[in-house]
Each structure stands twice: as C-alpha cells, then as structure tokens.
Design an enzyme around this catalytic site. Structure first.
Site, PDB file in Angstrom:
ATOM      1  CE  LYS A 131      -0.157  -1.976   2.658  1.00 30.76           C
ATOM      2  NZ  LYS A 131       0.057  -1.343   3.987  1.00 30.76           N
ATOM      3  CB  SER A 184       3.000   0.656   3.337  1.00 32.60           C
ATOM      4  OG  SER A 184       2.208  -0.006   4.308  1.00 32.60           O
ATOM      5  CB  SER A 238       0.707   1.668   6.614  1.00 33.20           C
ATOM      6  OG  SER A 238       2.097   1.818   6.705  1.00 33.20           O
TER       7      SER A 238
END
Length: 557
Positions: free
Chosen positions: A130, A205, A229
């Site tokens: 990420k 996210s 997330s």
C-alpha cells in the site's frame, strides 16, 4: 510553486515512464466491459509460464522458489507484467519499480545458486505494498499532491523486515486522499475500480491493493486498517485479509494520516487470494523479531499452539456466534444469504452456531468516530495547504453527498478527548465480560470461539455510495483480530430486494434504498468477517481455514 494540477501532471508522466513500453496493452477492453478478471490471460502479453506462475498459490510459489524450480526473476517478471496489465484495467498502482525488483530477484537467485539456501521464509516472493510503506529512493504520496516529490531516505521497518525475509517488493498501490475513506480516489492518481465490475468500488482505503490482487497481479499484498481498510476491500474483491491487533506488525517509518493519534491506531496486515498467504506473511514477519526495530511492536513470536487452537478445544466442536445485523443497519440480501450459507456449512462440519447479539455497537461507532475526528479536519487542512489541492469531501461524483463519518468541525479539546477514550476503555471491559458470559450458551465449556459477521452491510457498490463502516470499525475500537473470507457472489435470482417497513434509523433506510436492483451489483463478490480476541491472529487464521474448508465441502443432502 507550480499549481497543484501541474504537479499532478508531472507525477503522472513519471509514473508512465516507469512502465515498460512492451507491457502496454494495445487494445484495452472498452469501458462497457465491466468484468475484466479474465482479460490479463487473454490479452496476449502473458506467456503460458507467466499465467501458470501467477495462478499458483503462495505456498507452492515459495516451495518452487526454494528448490530452484522457478527463479525469482521469472516469478517477479510474471507478476510485474500481470500487475501492469491490471493497472491499465482498474488504475490500481502508484509506484512501479520493476527494474529495482528484478535486480533484487537476480541477487536472490544468485544467493540460492551459490549457497543452496534461501535468504528467508519469503525467498523470491513478489509483494505489493500500500502507498504508505516508504522505500528508500521512492516517492510516497499517499494520495496527497503535497507529498509529490518527497523521496524517502530510508525504508519503513516492515519493508526492511520483508527484505530480510527474502521478499521482492515490486509495486505500490492506490489509496484515497487522507486514507479515511471506504473507497479509493485521490487527486494524484484518480479512481480505482473493482475488476469484477468496474462500475463498482473496490472499497478503501486499501482499494488499489485489493483490485491488484483480484486480478492476480500480486501473490501477496500489504494493506492497512484503522476502521476496515483491509477487510472491506478484501470482501469487495473476493479476497482474504487479516486485521491484526495493535502492534503485532510494525508500523514505524510508514506514512499515515492522523499521526500522533495513538488511542486507535492503524495496523498493517496481509491481503491475498488464499488464507495460506496470510499465515505465511504473519509467521515470517513476527518471527523476524520486529520489536527490535519498532518500539511499539508487541514482543510475540508466532505461536504454534495458538494456531493449533489449544484454547479452542483443538479446533474440534467449535462454537461460532453469527451476528445477523449490528442493531444499526440491516445488511443487503446477498450478505444475509452468505451468513446463512456459512452457518449451514459449519453445522454440516459438526460445529455449533449460536446467534450473536451486538452490544452497544452504535455507541462504539460514536466513540470511534469522535476519536478519529478529534483533530482530523486540521490534519487534512495542514497537509493539503502546502499546495492548495482541494480536500475531497465526497466520493460521489454525481450528487456530491458527504458521508456522515467525515469531520464537520474543528475537533474537540484534549479534555473532551480523554473522556471519549475513557468511555472506550470502559466499553472494552464491558464487551470482554459480555463475550466471556457466552460460556453459558455454547455447550463446549468455553465462550464463543469466534464471531461470524458481515464485513459491510453491502457488497461492492457503485462509486460514492459507501457511508457505513461500523461492521468493521467496531472491532478496531475493541482491538479484536479479524479476517475476511469470500463466500459467494451476488445472484439476482437469489438476492432479490425484500420489502421492509421498519428501520433502525435514517442510515439503515438509506442503505436499504441503495440496493435498488441486484443487477446493479452484478458479479460482486460477497465476503464475511471472522472475529477473534485481541492478539489472536494465529487462532483467527486457523479458524478461518476451518470455515473456508467447511464452505468448500460438498453439501450434505
């Protein structure tokens, strides 16, 4: 300073130059093609060997890499090609560093050839990250224009540990601006879409990570989770994900929103197409003694006894609690069907299932949101003010409606925050006692072993409509380890909208109205959560394996 839009254009050009020209798709599918999951294998860019490698489970990849049957260069090349094809379909990548990854892979191959040994338990395995995990020499924007051009002078601790374990980081993945969204869109890289249906969101996210993994552009990814997330994107994209408890996986050296907010911290965790991948990641990382590099990491190696469920009857005759709804929002029909399927599968496998009644989930949601928003508006304003980029207030590009979890004021005082944190502390104790008391219902002599519940009240939905994360967020508030696992996909014949006339409140009614027609959600995966206790990662992984096997078993007539 250039206008923020010029900075974005320069960044996009740098990203485009990082893609090998020969891996660009000459004829991408039209926007009207919603399901693109099969495209990477039919586009002509991947060889038969590439396809074989990228369809192989992590466990087998690691075996083949360790014995030299496949080289790290071959495996890294295959996943890099597929990742770049995936990016052209769903816009999932931020940083692409194939040359660096291939150089690393070649070093690993050379080490294995010379010594006959692997560097570590993840030897040669490509891992996607990420866009928070800093890598020396690379930009980490985290979706902020203000962070364009900021190059890391050292790796995040987790990156260093993955390198020590033999892994090959090769791409980083897209996030929403501020991270604090259940969708994935920012002013730098734009919107990521769901490869199962590009009119739907992959959530957020960690949405870029989920979209990439769903297209098998990576065998194992790292997401982060402060309110769901990891789990929501995993559920929306048909994946497995793990939200560990605070401090189990090192966070030091990574970028984040709300830094300094230590009451309810974000955590890193694995995402993948198999539950075995989550185990491989956790076992490798925690056995590398991350507490010697990150002072906030818990001093706890992988516990094989916990994985073997010594505290849960050694995995025989487990008792699961099914939470049908959270007392705030009733899930859409496909989520309820997935819960029913899972209950039947577990009972057929000889386990017991009881109903789990939620306790004060609405209050836990209020407390959690108050902690997040104590200073979040100021945090976002300070970061974006450097370039003047607008703060995104809605992911809904049509109606521009801001969801209720976004900050609406300047925050609260330190004293007021202390009172909220005190209430949360008391709620954690109350929930612990509540769980312990279920020993009277299970018939096993133990409390409920784990909770099965929705990961969200809906499956992947049209962009901009997500406004409820409490099915995941409540477990962050309680710091319970939790996984997500895939169960089924939306079936218009089985998942018709059912009439309702009573609602818990306005949010419940609006989410009910969102499910206008099952065909809108065509092909959306449906996943659920399995929730254990604090720091029970090993047990939660093992129980998810048990649930997964039960769902895969032939149905009993």
């Amino acid at each position: 300073m250039p206008h923020w839009t010029e900075l974005v254009e320069q960044k996009k050009q740098r990203q485009l130059k990082s893609i090998p020209h020969e891996w660009l798709v000459s004829e991408p599918p039209p926007d009207s093609t919603l399901d693109v999951t099969n495209f990477p294998e039919t586009c002509g860019l991947l060889t038969a060997r590439d396809i074989e490698i990228t369809n192989t489970s992590t466990d087998v990849l690691l075996e083949n890499l360790a014995c030299g049957e496949w080289t790290a260069v071959d495996v890294t090349t295959a996943f890099s090609k597929r990742a770049i094809v995936a990016h052209q379909l769903v816009n999932c990548l931020t940083e692409i560093f194939v040359d660096r990854a291939l150089a690393r892979a070649a070093e690993l191959d050379d080490y294995l050839k010379k010594t006959g040994k692997v560097v570590g338990p993840l030897h040669g395995l490509p891992i996607s990250l990420k866009d928070q995990l800093c890598i020396k020499g690379l930009e980490t924007t985290m979706g902020y224009v203000s962070w364009i051009g900021q190059y890391a002078d050292k790796n995040a601790v987790l990156v260093d540990i993955l390198l020590e374990c033999g892994a090959v980081p090769f791409v980083r993945t897209n996030v929403p601006q501020t991270l604090m969204w259940g969708e994935t869109f920012n002013n730098v890289f734009g919107r990521t879409t769901n490869p199962h249906n590009r009119s739907l969101t992959p959530s957020g996210s960690s949405g870029g990570e989920a979209a990439l993994l769903a297209l098998k552009g990576s065998p194992l990814g790292v997401g982060s989770d402060i309110g769901g997330s990891i789990r929501e994107p995993s559920a929306f994209c048909g994946l497995y994900g793990l939200r560990p408890s605070y401090g189990r996986v090192p966070y030091c050296g990574a970028l984040n929103s709300l830094e300094g907010q230590d009451s309810l911290p974000s955590v890193f965790g694995p995402m993948a197409n198999s539950i075995g991948s989550l185990k491989a990641f956790m076992k490798a990382v925690v056995n590398a003694k991350p507490w010697l590099k990150d002072p906030l990491t818990v001093r706890k190696k992988w516990d094989e006894d916990e994985y073997n469920l010594v505290d849960h009857g050694s995995g025989k005759d487990l008792c699961f609690g099914i939470m049908w709804d959270d007392g705030q929002v009733v899930p859409h029909p496909p989520i309820t069907r997935a819960l029913q399927m899972t209950k039947a599968a577990l009972e057929n496998a000889g386990h017991k299932v009881v109903d789990w009644k939620p306790m004060k989930h609405g209050l836990l949601e209020d407390v959690t949101t108050s902690i997040y928003n104590a200073g979040s508006a100021e945090d976002y304003m300070i970061v974006t003010s450097a370039t003047g980029e607008p703060i995104i207030s809605s992911m809904d590009s049509i109606n521009h409606v801001a969801p209720p979890f976004r900050p609406t004021n300047g925050g609260i005082s330190a004293y007021q925050l202390w009172q909220v944190q005190k209430l949360r502390r008391d709620l954690r104790k109350e929930y612990l006692d509540y769980w312990e008391a279920t020993v009277s219902e299970t018939g096993t002599g133990r409390p409920v072993d784990a909770i099965i519940c929705p990961a969200a009240p809906y499956a992947a939905h049209p962009h901009g409509l997500g406004n409820d994360s409490n099915y995941t967020m409540v477990w962050n508030a309680l710091d319970y380890s939790a996984t997500t696992f895939p169960v089924t996909t939306i079936d218009p014949a089985l998942d018709a909208k059912k009439p309702r006339h009573e609602f818990y409140g306005d949010v419940d009614e609006s989410i009910y109205e969102m499910y206008d027609d099952p065909k809108t959600f065509k092909n959306a995966p449906v996943g659920l959560q399995l929730v254990g206790r604090t720091l029970e990662e090993e047990a939660v992984i093992k129980m998810t394996e048990i649930v997964d096997a039960a769902l895969a078993a032939p149905k009993v007539a």
